[in-house]
Enzyme design. Structure first.
Site, PDB file in Angstrom:
ATOM      1  N   HIS A   1      -6.368  -2.902  -1.268  1.00 24.17           N
ATOM      2  CA  HIS A   1      -5.758  -3.834  -0.330  1.00 24.17           C
ATOM      3  C   HIS A   1      -6.659  -5.031  -0.046  1.00 24.17           C
ATOM      4  O   HIS A   1      -7.826  -4.873   0.285  1.00 24.17           O
ATOM      5  CB  HIS A   1      -5.420  -3.141   1.005  1.00 24.17           C
TER       6      HIS A   1
ATOM      7  N   HIS B   1       3.414 -13.183  -8.583  1.00 24.73           N
ATOM      8  CA  HIS B   1       4.803 -13.157  -9.055  1.00 24.73           C
ATOM      9  C   HIS B   1       4.826 -13.568 -10.529  1.00 24.73           C
ATOM     10  O   HIS B   1       4.230 -14.588 -10.892  1.00 24.73           O
ATOM     11  CB  HIS B   1       5.667 -14.172  -8.299  1.00 24.73           C
TER      12      HIS B   1
ATOM     13  N   HIS C   1      -0.578 -10.404  -4.256  1.00 23.90           N
ATOM     14  CA  HIS C   1       0.310 -10.125  -5.385  1.00 23.90           C
ATOM     15  C   HIS C   1       0.557 -11.401  -6.163  1.00 23.90           C
ATOM     16  O   HIS C   1       0.540 -12.492  -5.599  1.00 23.90           O
ATOM     17  CB  HIS C   1       1.642  -9.514  -4.916  1.00 23.90           C
TER      18      HIS C   1
ATOM     19  N   CYS D   1       0.847  -1.206   0.000  1.00 20.99           N
ATOM     20  CA  CYS D   1       0.000   0.000   0.000  1.00 20.99           C
ATOM     21  C   CYS D   1       0.879   1.252   0.000  1.00 20.99           C
ATOM     22  O   CYS D   1       0.556   2.247  -0.662  1.00 20.99           O
ATOM     23  CB  CYS D   1      -0.939   0.004   1.204  1.00 20.99           C
TER      24      CYS D   1
ATOM     25  N   ASP E   1      10.555  -7.135  -8.264  1.00 22.09           N
ATOM     26  CA  ASP E   1      10.776  -7.656  -6.909  1.00 22.09           C
ATOM     27  C   ASP E   1      12.154  -7.203  -6.424  1.00 22.09           C
ATOM     28  O   ASP E   1      13.134  -7.215  -7.154  1.00 22.09           O
ATOM     29  CB  ASP E   1      10.694  -9.190  -6.917  1.00 22.09           C
TER      30      ASP E   1
ATOM     31  N   GLY F   1       3.770 -19.867   2.205  1.00 22.81           N
ATOM     32  CA  GLY F   1       5.005 -19.134   1.963  1.00 22.81           C
ATOM     33  C   GLY F   1       4.824 -17.647   1.740  1.00 22.81           C
ATOM     34  O   GLY F   1       5.746 -16.952   1.312  1.00 22.81           O
TER      35      GLY F   1
ATOM     36  N   HIS G   1      -0.398  -8.541   1.300  1.00 25.51           N
ATOM     37  CA  HIS G   1      -1.186  -7.759   0.342  1.00 25.51           C
ATOM     38  C   HIS G   1      -1.100  -8.579  -0.943  1.00 25.51           C
ATOM     39  O   HIS G   1       0.012  -8.861  -1.417  1.00 25.51           O
ATOM     40  CB  HIS G   1      -0.586  -6.347   0.188  1.00 25.51           C
TER      41      HIS G   1
HETATM   42  P1  AMP Z   1       5.529 -13.521  -0.926  1.00 25.27           P
HETATM   43  O1  AMP Z   1       6.382 -14.553  -0.250  1.00 25.27           O
HETATM   44  O2  AMP Z   1       4.696 -14.098  -2.038  1.00 25.27           O
HETATM   45  O3  AMP Z   1       4.708 -12.732   0.078  1.00 25.27           O
HETATM   46  O4  AMP Z   1       6.521 -12.545  -1.644  1.00 25.27           O
HETATM   47  C1  AMP Z   1       6.777 -11.240  -1.239  1.00 25.27           C
HETATM   48  C2  AMP Z   1       7.795 -10.685  -2.206  1.00 25.27           C
HETATM   49  O5  AMP Z   1       7.833  -9.286  -2.043  1.00 25.27           O
HETATM   50  C3  AMP Z   1       9.217 -11.211  -1.994  1.00 25.27           C
HETATM   51  O6  AMP Z   1       9.667 -11.837  -3.197  1.00 25.27           O
HETATM   52  C4  AMP Z   1      10.018  -9.944  -1.655  1.00 25.27           C
HETATM   53  O7  AMP Z   1      11.300  -9.968  -2.204  1.00 25.27           O
HETATM   54  C5  AMP Z   1       9.157  -8.852  -2.272  1.00 25.27           C
HETATM   55  N1  AMP Z   1       9.271  -7.545  -1.647  1.00 25.27           N
HETATM   56  C6  AMP Z   1       9.195  -7.243  -0.321  1.00 25.27           C
HETATM   57  N2  AMP Z   1       9.322  -5.911  -0.122  1.00 25.27           N
HETATM   58  C7  AMP Z   1       9.469  -5.351  -1.360  1.00 25.27           C
HETATM   59  C8  AMP Z   1       9.635  -4.017  -1.838  1.00 25.27           C
HETATM   60  N3  AMP Z   1       9.694  -2.976  -1.010  1.00 25.27           N
HETATM   61  N4  AMP Z   1       9.757  -3.827  -3.175  1.00 25.27           N
HETATM   62  C9  AMP Z   1       9.708  -4.862  -4.025  1.00 25.27           C
HETATM   63  N5  AMP Z   1       9.540  -6.145  -3.642  1.00 25.27           N
HETATM   64  C10 AMP Z   1       9.429  -6.396  -2.328  1.00 25.27           C
HETATM   65 ZN    ZN Z   2      -1.784  -3.266   1.301  1.00 27.47          ZN
END
Ligand code: AMP
Ligand code: ZN
Length: 107
Positions: free
Chosen positions: A46, A102, A100, A7, A30, A93, A98
């Site tokens: 969100h 990949h 997302h 957010c 990422d 994992g 929030h």
């Molecule tokens: P997940 O395990 O699916 O929740 O993945 C979260 C992802 O967010 C991880 O691959 C982190 O490297 C990435 N991440 C966390 N903080 C940031 C950020 N500020 N900017 C870009 N990616 C981020």
């Molecule tokens: Zn959020």
């Protein structure tokens, strides 16, 4: 969500390497890439996790706009093959709560 990292990125309070934005989603690289190209596609509204989306038409709309954007982002990145991953919940994992998606590719 005041302290949610994604957010805060959406509000422009934290930097990101943005590659795409529309009315419903943004996409950025990422910060710890696990592939040569590793982009996160994030709904602007969100929701903590994928499984929180309701099974009704509103959930369908949200998932539709999210995955349509994933398709557009992957095409824009020029990826001809890639993986899409959604980690759901701590046991799935998920680290950032929030929603997302990949996109990983570029091998
Ligand atoms: P997940 O395990 O699916 O929740 O993945 C979260 C992802 O967010 C991880 O691959 C982190 O490297 C990435 N991440 C966390 N903080 C940031 C950020 N500020 N900017 C870009 N990616 C981020
Ligand atoms: Zn959020």
């Amino acid at each position: 969500m005041e302290n949610c990292v994604f957010c805060r990125i959406i509000r422009g309070e934290l930097p990101s390497e943005q590659v795409y934005a529309d009315a419903n989603v943004i996409a950025f690289h990422d910060i710890h890439p696990k592939a040569p190209v590793h982009v996160l596609v994030v709904p602007k509204e969100h929701a903590a996790k994928f499984s929180d989306y309701p099974g009704d038409e509103s959930g369908e709309r949200k998932l539709g706009s999210l995955f349509a954007a994933v398709n557009r982002v992957a095409r824009q990145l020029g990826l001809d093959g890639y993986r899409i991953v959604v980690n759901v919940g701590e046991k799935g994992g998920q680290e950032v709560f929030h929603v997302h998606v990949h996109i990983m590719g570029g091998w």
